[in-house]
Write a protein that holds these residues in place. Structure first.
Motif, PDB file in Angstrom:
ATOM      1  N   LEU A   1       0.808  -1.218   0.000  1.00 12.82           N
ATOM      2  CA  LEU A   1       0.000   0.000   0.000  1.00 12.82           C
ATOM      3  C   LEU A   1       0.843   1.270   0.000  1.00 12.82           C
ATOM      4  CD1 LEU A   1      -2.879  -1.047   2.426  1.00 12.82           C
ATOM      5  CD2 LEU A   1      -2.969  -0.823  -0.066  1.00 12.82           C
ATOM      6  N   HIS A   2       2.146   1.141   0.215  1.00 17.53           N
ATOM      7  CA  HIS A   2       3.032   2.305   0.111  1.00 17.53           C
ATOM      8  C   HIS A   2       3.328   2.662  -1.344  1.00 17.53           C
ATOM      9  CE1 HIS A   2       4.253   3.096   4.305  1.00 17.53           C
ATOM     10  NE2 HIS A   2       4.068   1.810   4.486  1.00 17.53           N
ATOM     11  N   PHE A   3       3.055   1.744  -2.262  1.00 22.30           N
ATOM     12  CA  PHE A   3       3.335   1.994  -3.672  1.00 22.30           C
ATOM     13  C   PHE A   3       2.197   2.812  -4.278  1.00 22.30           C
ATOM     14  CE2 PHE A   3       6.145  -1.428  -2.732  1.00 22.30           C
ATOM     15  CZ  PHE A   3       7.173  -1.377  -3.660  1.00 22.30           C
ATOM     16  N   THR A   4       2.551   3.938  -4.863  1.00 20.62           N
ATOM     17  CA  THR A   4       1.589   4.795  -5.556  1.00 20.62           C
ATOM     18  C   THR A   4       2.143   5.087  -6.949  1.00 20.62           C
ATOM     19  OG1 THR A   4       2.618   6.853  -4.808  1.00 20.62           O
ATOM     20  CG2 THR A   4       0.933   5.878  -3.363  1.00 20.62           C
ATOM     21  N   PRO A   5       1.321   5.595  -7.863  1.00 16.86           N
ATOM     22  CA  PRO A   5       1.848   5.907  -9.200  1.00 16.86           C
ATOM     23  C   PRO A   5       3.050   6.845  -9.172  1.00 16.86           C
ATOM     24  CG  PRO A   5      -0.546   5.958  -9.223  1.00 16.86           C
ATOM     25  CD  PRO A   5      -0.137   5.782  -7.783  1.00 16.86           C
ATOM     26  N   VAL A   6       3.009   7.856  -8.307  1.00 17.69           N
ATOM     27  CA  VAL A   6       4.127   8.806  -8.235  1.00 17.69           C
ATOM     28  C   VAL A   6       5.384   8.120  -7.721  1.00 17.69           C
ATOM     29  CG1 VAL A   6       4.971  10.898  -7.112  1.00 17.69           C
ATOM     30  CG2 VAL A   6       2.605  10.786  -7.927  1.00 17.69           C
ATOM     31  N   VAL A   7       5.224   7.318  -6.675  1.00 14.87           N
ATOM     32  CA  VAL A   7       6.379   6.647  -6.081  1.00 14.87           C
ATOM     33  C   VAL A   7       6.966   5.617  -7.038  1.00 14.87           C
ATOM     34  CG1 VAL A   7       7.077   5.069  -4.245  1.00 14.87           C
ATOM     35  CG2 VAL A   7       5.671   7.049  -3.699  1.00 14.87           C
ATOM     36  N   ILE A   8       6.118   4.849  -7.694  1.00 16.62           N
ATOM     37  CA  ILE A   8       6.633   3.818  -8.601  1.00 16.62           C
ATOM     38  C   ILE A   8       7.334   4.458  -9.790  1.00 16.62           C
ATOM     39  CG2 ILE A   8       4.660   3.489 -10.146  1.00 16.62           C
ATOM     40  CD1 ILE A   8       6.756   0.718  -8.515  1.00 16.62           C
ATOM     41  N   GLU A   9       6.879   5.638 -10.204  1.00 16.22           N
ATOM     42  CA  GLU A   9       7.563   6.359 -11.282  1.00 16.22           C
ATOM     43  C   GLU A   9       8.966   6.766 -10.841  1.00 16.22           C
ATOM     44  OE1 GLU A   9       6.994  10.435 -13.949  1.00 16.22           O
ATOM     45  OE2 GLU A   9       5.310   9.624 -12.791  1.00 16.22           O
ATOM     46  N   GLN A  10       9.072   7.201  -9.587  1.00 13.38           N
ATOM     47  CA  GLN A  10      10.387   7.567  -9.062  1.00 13.38           C
ATOM     48  C   GLN A  10      11.300   6.344  -8.981  1.00 13.38           C
ATOM     49  OE1 GLN A  10      10.614   8.437  -4.888  1.00 13.38           O
ATOM     50  NE2 GLN A  10      12.287   9.896  -5.130  1.00 13.38           N
TER      51      GLN A  10
ATOM     52  N   PHE B   1       5.321 -12.120  -0.713  1.00 11.47           N
ATOM     53  CA  PHE B   1       5.220 -11.627  -2.080  1.00 11.47           C
ATOM     54  C   PHE B   1       3.788 -11.615  -2.600  1.00 11.47           C
ATOM     55  CE2 PHE B   1       9.854 -12.797  -3.140  1.00 11.47           C
ATOM     56  CZ  PHE B   1      10.259 -11.514  -2.826  1.00 11.47           C
ATOM     57  N   GLY B   2       2.999 -12.636  -2.280  1.00 12.23           N
ATOM     58  CA  GLY B   2       1.626 -12.686  -2.777  1.00 12.23           C
ATOM     59  C   GLY B   2       0.811 -11.476  -2.337  1.00 12.23           C
ATOM     60  N   PRO B   3       0.678 -11.245  -1.029  1.00 10.46           N
ATOM     61  CA  PRO B   3      -0.059 -10.060  -0.580  1.00 10.46           C
ATOM     62  C   PRO B   3       0.557  -8.748  -1.051  1.00 10.46           C
ATOM     63  CG  PRO B   3       0.177 -11.635   1.207  1.00 10.46           C
ATOM     64  CD  PRO B   3       1.035 -12.137   0.084  1.00 10.46           C
ATOM     65  N   LEU B   4       1.895  -8.690  -1.088  1.00 12.15           N
ATOM     66  CA  LEU B   4       2.559  -7.458  -1.526  1.00 12.15           C
ATOM     67  C   LEU B   4       2.193  -7.141  -2.974  1.00 12.15           C
ATOM     68  CD1 LEU B   4       6.292  -6.601  -0.789  1.00 12.15           C
ATOM     69  CD2 LEU B   4       5.206  -5.939  -2.916  1.00 12.15           C
ATOM     70  N   LEU B   5       2.227  -8.144  -3.842  1.00  5.48           N
ATOM     71  CA  LEU B   5       1.905  -7.918  -5.249  1.00  5.48           C
ATOM     72  C   LEU B   5       0.457  -7.482  -5.428  1.00  5.48           C
ATOM     73  CD1 LEU B   5       3.780 -10.925  -6.911  1.00  5.48           C
ATOM     74  CD2 LEU B   5       4.345  -8.502  -7.127  1.00  5.48           C
ATOM     75  N   VAL B   6      -0.446  -8.109  -4.682  1.00  2.22           N
ATOM     76  CA  VAL B   6      -1.867  -7.760  -4.798  1.00  2.22           C
ATOM     77  C   VAL B   6      -2.108  -6.319  -4.364  1.00  2.22           C
ATOM     78  CG1 VAL B   6      -4.140  -8.176  -3.780  1.00  2.22           C
ATOM     79  CG2 VAL B   6      -2.789 -10.092  -4.623  1.00  2.22           C
TER      80      VAL B   6
ATOM     81  N   ALA C   1       0.087  -3.849  -3.926  1.00  2.00           N
ATOM     82  CA  ALA C   1       0.827  -2.871  -4.732  1.00  2.00           C
ATOM     83  C   ALA C   1       0.133  -2.646  -6.073  1.00  2.00           C
ATOM     84  CB  ALA C   1       2.261  -3.341  -4.946  1.00  2.00           C
ATOM     85  N   ALA C   2      -0.317  -3.729  -6.702  1.00  2.00           N
ATOM     86  CA  ALA C   2      -1.003  -3.595  -7.990  1.00  2.00           C
ATOM     87  C   ALA C   2      -2.278  -2.768  -7.844  1.00  2.00           C
ATOM     88  CB  ALA C   2      -1.329  -4.980  -8.550  1.00  2.00           C
ATOM     89  N   ALA C   3      -3.041  -3.036  -6.783  1.00  2.41           N
ATOM     90  CA  ALA C   3      -4.277  -2.273  -6.566  1.00  2.41           C
ATOM     91  C   ALA C   3      -3.972  -0.820  -6.236  1.00  2.41           C
ATOM     92  CB  ALA C   3      -5.086  -2.917  -5.438  1.00  2.41           C
ATOM     93  N   SER C   4      -2.961  -0.597  -5.399  1.00  4.13           N
ATOM     94  CA  SER C   4      -2.635   0.766  -4.987  1.00  4.13           C
ATOM     95  C   SER C   4      -2.138   1.604  -6.158  1.00  4.13           C
ATOM     96  CB  SER C   4      -1.575   0.723  -3.880  1.00  4.13           C
ATOM     97  OG  SER C   4      -1.288   2.016  -3.400  1.00  4.13           O
ATOM     98  N   ILE C   5      -1.333   0.989  -7.033  1.00  2.00           N
ATOM     99  CA  ILE C   5      -0.784   1.727  -8.176  1.00  2.00           C
ATOM    100  C   ILE C   5      -1.858   1.965  -9.235  1.00  2.00           C
ATOM    101  CG2 ILE C   5       0.855   1.597 -10.093  1.00  2.00           C
ATOM    102  CD1 ILE C   5       2.670  -0.046  -8.168  1.00  2.00           C
ATOM    103  N   SER C   6      -2.591   0.916  -9.579  1.00  2.00           N
ATOM    104  CA  SER C   6      -3.554   1.038 -10.679  1.00  2.00           C
ATOM    105  C   SER C   6      -4.759   1.896 -10.304  1.00  2.00           C
ATOM    106  CB  SER C   6      -4.023  -0.351 -11.119  1.00  2.00           C
ATOM    107  OG  SER C   6      -4.654  -1.031 -10.046  1.00  2.00           O
ATOM    108  N   LEU C   7      -5.142   1.868  -9.029  1.00  4.69           N
ATOM    109  CA  LEU C   7      -6.336   2.605  -8.595  1.00  4.69           C
ATOM    110  C   LEU C   7      -5.999   3.838  -7.761  1.00  4.69           C
ATOM    111  CD1 LEU C   7      -8.428  -0.539  -7.607  1.00  4.69           C
ATOM    112  CD2 LEU C   7      -8.642   0.817  -9.700  1.00  4.69           C
ATOM    113  N   ASP C   8      -4.690   4.070  -7.532  1.00  6.88           N
ATOM    114  CA  ASP C   8      -4.236   5.239  -6.763  1.00  6.88           C
ATOM    115  C   ASP C   8      -5.006   5.347  -5.441  1.00  6.88           C
ATOM    116  OD1 ASP C   8      -2.592   7.373  -6.329  1.00  6.88           O
ATOM    117  OD2 ASP C   8      -3.741   8.801  -7.537  1.00  6.88           O
TER     118      ASP C   8
END
Length: 345
Positions: A71-80, A207-212, A214-221
């Protein structure tokens, strides 16, 4: 007879809670992990009470922590993070190669190549034991070396960062708690963890929960986080599980091997620190986050430390994951290349 397994682990969560509470009262960084870890080690080493791991407890802790990290992953952060992919790659490579120091030290004590190599690689303990088994290593020493490395990093790094380097600049963490999203993410994370485990992949419950998430947090901001106490519960469960791997016999076993493993771990940490200093001087990235990302510890432990000290959790996690991938995919081919020549008599 059916009560016997329960009798060996029922005290583990209570001792872990007491240790975590005491550590939190004195202001120790990462208190619920370090405190529970130390409390259980002390009980197992100083008393006849050999506390056992809570069934599924460490997996549950990783499940919670994995969701929180993602949940710490956001579009802005992942871009950085992606804009510094080369840096992350290089930093992870340095951390992986620093294990050569540990291999050299263990070889000087007469350890065979396989045992020295897989004991020193900064990968997951289970994965290194499996690779060691395929290549003729002494598995008890591989497991001991890996466990001791994680123990040293968990005990030393958070404290060193807090008391020597101070907290990082405040990072904008998600402040809101959305129970509807969490009610979706937690079961989805558990499902992916189960599938990951069935496929025999490393660290499935992290990894499983992290990927889920992170994917939701990034794609849905999403910009959401765990409720208060969620991260602490994960710390407590992980710390309690780690502590059950140590007892008096562990520390008495092969003192020369243990001593050289400690020295090798310390030197790897020093190399990581020096490399982070150099990389930080070439970039605008925070020195503390870079250093933590290059430490030869576990992904969950280092990411939790970053969260506690208000550092860049995505950067630290990305560097730790990259290092793990390096070790998992390159360790065995490199060892077999090295092992082509017969050992000197």
């Amino acid at each position: 007879m059916s009560d016997r397994p329960f009798n060996t682990w029922w005290g583990t969560p209570l001792v872990g809670l007491l240790g975590g509470y005491l550590a939190s009262q004195i202001g120790w960084p990462l208190p619920w992990m370090v405190g529970s870890l130390l409390a259980i080690i002390l009980v197992r080493c100083l008393t006849p009470w050999q506390l056992a791991e809570i069934p599924g407890g460490r997996k549950c802790g990783q499940w919670i922590v994995g969701i929180g990290i993602g949940l710490h992953f956001t579009p802005v952060v992942i871009e950085q993070v992606m804009s510094h992919f080369g840096l992350i790659f290089f930093g992870a490579l340095i951390t992986s190669l620093s294990a050569v120091v540990g291999v050299w030290l263990l070889r000087r004590t007469g350890e065979d190549r396989a045992t020295a190599f897989f004991s020193s690689m900064p990968g997951g303990s289970g994965e290194m034991v499996n690779l060691g088994a395929r290549n003729g290593a002494v598995l008890s020493r591989v497991a001991a070396g890996q466990s001791l490395r994680v123990l040293v990093v968990v005990l030393c790094v958070p404290a060193a960062f807090k008391y020597l380097l101070g907290d990082g600049a405040a990072v904008l963490h998600p402040a809101t708690v959305d129970w509807r999203w969490l009610a979706v993410l937690f079961p989805a994370g558990a499902l992916l963890a189960w599938l990951w485990q069935r496929l025999r992949q490393p660290n499935p419950w992290l990894f499983g929960p992290l990927l889920v998430s992170a994917a939701a947090s990034i794609s849905l901001d999403l910009h959401i986080g765990l409720p208060d106490g969620g991260s602490q519960i994960g710390q407590w469960l992980i710390g309690s599980g780690l502590g059950c791997h140590f007892n008096r016999q562990f520390f008495r076993r092969a003192p020369s091997f243990m001593g050289r493993t400690l020295i090798g771990t310390a030197l790897s940490m020093l190399i990581a620190t020096l490399a982070a200093l150099g990389l930080s001087a070439l970039t605008q990235l925070d020195l503390r986050s870079l250093t933590l990302g290059m430490m030869p510890g576990g992904i969950a432990e280092m990411s939790l430390t970053a969260e506690t000290l208000q550092l860049s959790v995505p950067l630290v996690t990305a560097m730790q994951v990259m290092r793990l991938l390096f070790v998992l995919f390159l360790a065995e081919p490199l060892f077999r290349y090295w092992n082509r020549e017969p050992e000197a008599a």
